[in-house]
Enzyme design. Structure first.
Site, short mmCIF file in Angstrom:
data_model
loop_
_atom_site.label_atom_id
_atom_site.label_comp_id
_atom_site.label_asym_id
_atom_site.label_seq_id
_atom_site.Cartn_x
_atom_site.Cartn_y
_atom_site.Cartn_z
N GLU A 245 0.83 -1.21 0.00
CA GLU A 245 0.00 0.00 0.00
C GLU A 245 0.87 1.26 0.00
O GLU A 245 2.08 1.21 0.19
CB GLU A 245 -0.93 -0.01 1.21
CG GLU A 245 -0.18 0.01 2.53
CD GLU A 245 -0.81 0.93 3.55
OE1 GLU A 245 -1.16 2.07 3.19
OE2 GLU A 245 -0.94 0.51 4.71
N LYS B 95 -5.83 10.67 0.60
CA LYS B 95 -5.83 9.33 1.19
C LYS B 95 -7.05 8.60 0.65
O LYS B 95 -8.18 8.89 1.04
CB LYS B 95 -5.89 9.47 2.72
CG LYS B 95 -5.97 8.18 3.50
CD LYS B 95 -6.04 8.48 5.01
CE LYS B 95 -6.54 7.26 5.76
NZ LYS B 95 -6.73 7.55 7.20
N VAL C 107 -5.39 0.41 2.98
CA VAL C 107 -5.58 -1.04 2.87
C VAL C 107 -6.81 -1.33 2.01
O VAL C 107 -6.74 -2.16 1.08
CB VAL C 107 -5.71 -1.68 4.27
CG1 VAL C 107 -6.19 -3.13 4.17
CG2 VAL C 107 -4.38 -1.61 5.02
N ASP D 293 -16.59 5.50 14.19
CA ASP D 293 -15.43 5.52 13.31
C ASP D 293 -14.82 4.12 13.22
O ASP D 293 -14.05 3.70 14.08
CB ASP D 293 -14.39 6.54 13.80
CG ASP D 293 -13.27 6.75 12.78
OD1 ASP D 293 -13.15 5.91 11.85
OD2 ASP D 293 -12.53 7.73 12.91
N SER E 178 -12.85 1.71 10.42
CA SER E 178 -12.14 1.81 9.14
C SER E 178 -12.82 0.98 8.06
O SER E 178 -13.29 -0.14 8.30
CB SER E 178 -10.71 1.32 9.31
OG SER E 178 -10.04 1.30 8.07
N ASP F 49 -11.29 -0.49 6.02
CA ASP F 49 -10.44 -1.68 5.88
C ASP F 49 -11.21 -2.94 6.30
O ASP F 49 -11.06 -4.00 5.68
CB ASP F 49 -9.19 -1.59 6.77
CG ASP F 49 -8.19 -0.54 6.31
OD1 ASP F 49 -8.42 0.08 5.24
OD2 ASP F 49 -7.19 -0.35 7.02
N LYS G 106 -3.71 -1.72 14.24
CA LYS G 106 -2.91 -0.65 14.83
C LYS G 106 -3.28 -0.46 16.30
O LYS G 106 -4.45 -0.52 16.67
CB LYS G 106 -3.10 0.65 14.04
CG LYS G 106 -2.26 0.65 12.76
CD LYS G 106 -2.21 2.00 12.12
CE LYS G 106 -3.43 2.26 11.30
NZ LYS G 106 -3.42 1.61 10.00
N1 PSU Z 1 -0.20 0.80 8.56
C1 PSU Z 1 0.82 1.62 8.98
N2 PSU Z 1 0.67 2.96 8.76
C2 PSU Z 1 -0.44 3.50 8.12
C3 PSU Z 1 -1.49 2.63 7.69
C4 PSU Z 1 -1.32 1.30 7.93
O1 PSU Z 1 1.80 1.14 9.54
O2 PSU Z 1 -0.50 4.71 7.93
C5 PSU Z 1 -2.72 3.22 6.98
C6 PSU Z 1 -3.29 2.12 6.08
O3 PSU Z 1 -3.34 2.65 4.76
C7 PSU Z 1 -4.69 1.88 6.62
C8 PSU Z 1 -5.05 3.24 7.12
O4 PSU Z 1 -5.57 1.39 5.65
O5 PSU Z 1 -3.83 3.61 7.80
C9 PSU Z 1 -6.30 3.22 7.99
O6 PSU Z 1 -6.86 4.49 8.02
P1 PSU Z 1 -8.35 4.71 8.64
O7 PSU Z 1 -8.22 4.35 10.09
O8 PSU Z 1 -8.67 6.17 8.44
O9 PSU Z 1 -9.27 3.82 7.89
MN MN Z 2 -12.28 6.38 9.85
#
Ligand code: PSU
Ligand code: MN
Length: 322
Positions: free
Chosen positions: A29, A92, A112, A152, A154, A156, A173
């Site tokens: 990614e 993004k 992702v 919230d 994701s 993903d 994460k």
């Molecule tokens: N893994 C990392 N750093 C990141 C991400 C993943 O080590 O920045 C990114 C990935 O692209 C993941 C995104 O899909 O963070 C998730 O963002 P959100 O929580 O807004 O869906």
């Molecule tokens: Mn989000």
């Protein structure tokens, strides 16, 4: 007709040759390059991840969006452009913002969810990231329920439930509500497996303090399970979680403490939406004096290496690989 996913794809020749010949390919990614890590760690990790995939015997295909095209495989100049783009100039892109990313022109990085969509359209079955997105703290309301729920979660997680792929990461994460993330993945039918330990890896820490839903002893067994999962045709991904290398890991308690503190600060500062994850990662980098960046870098490269090893085994057919 503006163009289907397939019509929008631009594959690097090395990637299309490998796919046509049935050789192993690993998708990577790009949001972690543009939004997840500071320069120059971001471009170093992007290059090192590609090198790790190659060392394992597979072809890397970093995914991003440029001028209405879905790029599958970036050259060095493109990696550098993404890594050094002025703050705010790279969108993004996730599933909900994919069409906007394609119509606005310029660069977008893929999360992702968007990377999985593009990789699947290109015929790639193995994908590596750092940590998957999931349920944010407070999504279902905070303890004591003083704050209303943010919902919230994701995109993903939705993608993992609907796109057949092997996704290699270091766990959800640590900034997330990890138990709630596991519950959503279970409900949506996404298997999640830890490699080499019973506990779920904790992203920048070796352990999240939570038992993994399933675990396997090594990468070979992970590949075997992944082959079985893909073979069933269930249309969901399988998430393979490998712990961050020990020498670069944050202590488990430190990782959890800074994640919770950063989440509280983000809430107080009114940070919401797609900006939240990058804000939290940057805040934790500052709070740990860069130690989280070292851990994040190490785990991303390690995930790429393991994804390469799995792709090689899948391309051979796990059973015949012995
Ligand atoms: N893994 C990392 N750093 C990141 C991400 C993943 O080590 O920045 C990114 C990935 O692209 C993941 C995104 O899909 O963070 C998730 O963002 P959100 O929580 O807004 O869906
Ligand atoms: Mn989000």
């Amino acid at each position: 007709m503006i163009g289907s996913l397939a019509e929008r794809l631009t594959l690097q020749p090395e990637v299309s040759d490998a796919l046509a010949a049935g050789r192993p390919v690993v998708a990577l990614e790009s949001t972690l390059i543009s939004h997840g890590l500071p320069y120059p760690a971001n471009v170093e990790v992007a290059r090192a991840s590609e090198a790790a995939v190659r060392e394992a015997g597979a072809v890397p295909a970093t995914i991003a969006i440029r001028d209405g095209r879905l790029l599958v495989g970036l050259d060095d100049e493109a990696l550098e452009a993404l890594a050094t783009a002025p703050e705010g100039s790279v969108l993004k892109a996730a599933r909900p913002s994919l069409s906007a990313a394609l119509t606005r022109g310029g660069w977008s990085a893929t999360t992702v969810s968007a990377s999985m969509i593009v990789a699947h359209a290109a015929g790639i079955a193995v994908f590596a990231t750092g940590g998957i997105g999931g349920v944010h703290l407070g999504a279902f309301g905070s303890p004591g329920a003083l704050q209303p729920p943010t919902f919230d979660i994701s995109s993903d997680l939705e993608e993992l439930a609907r796109t057949p792929m092997v996704v290699v990461c270091a766990g959800p994460k640590a900034i997330l509500d990890v138990p709630a993330t596991l519950e959503v993945l279970e409900t949506r039918g996404v298997p999640l497996v830890a490699v080499g330990q019973a506990e779920l890896p904790g992203f920048t820490a070796r352990s999240s303090g939570i038992a993994a839903p399933w675990s396997v002893p090594d990468v070979a067994s992970a590949a075997e399970l992944a082959e079985a999962h893909l073979g069933l045709g269930l249309d969901s991904a399988i998430v393979i979680c490998v712990p961050v290398p020990a020498e670069d890991a944050l202590p488990d308690a430190v990782a959890r403490r800074v994640a919770e503190q950063a989440a509280r600060e983000a809430d107080a500062a009114g940070i919401h939406g797609p900006a939240l994850t990058p804000w939290l990662l940057a805040r934790i980098a500052a709070m740990t004096d860069g130690a989280s960046v070292r851990a994040n870098t190490a785990l991303i490269i390690n995930d790429a290496r393991v994804a390469g090893q799995i792709a090689v085994r899948l391309a051979r057919g796990v059973a015949s690989a012995g």
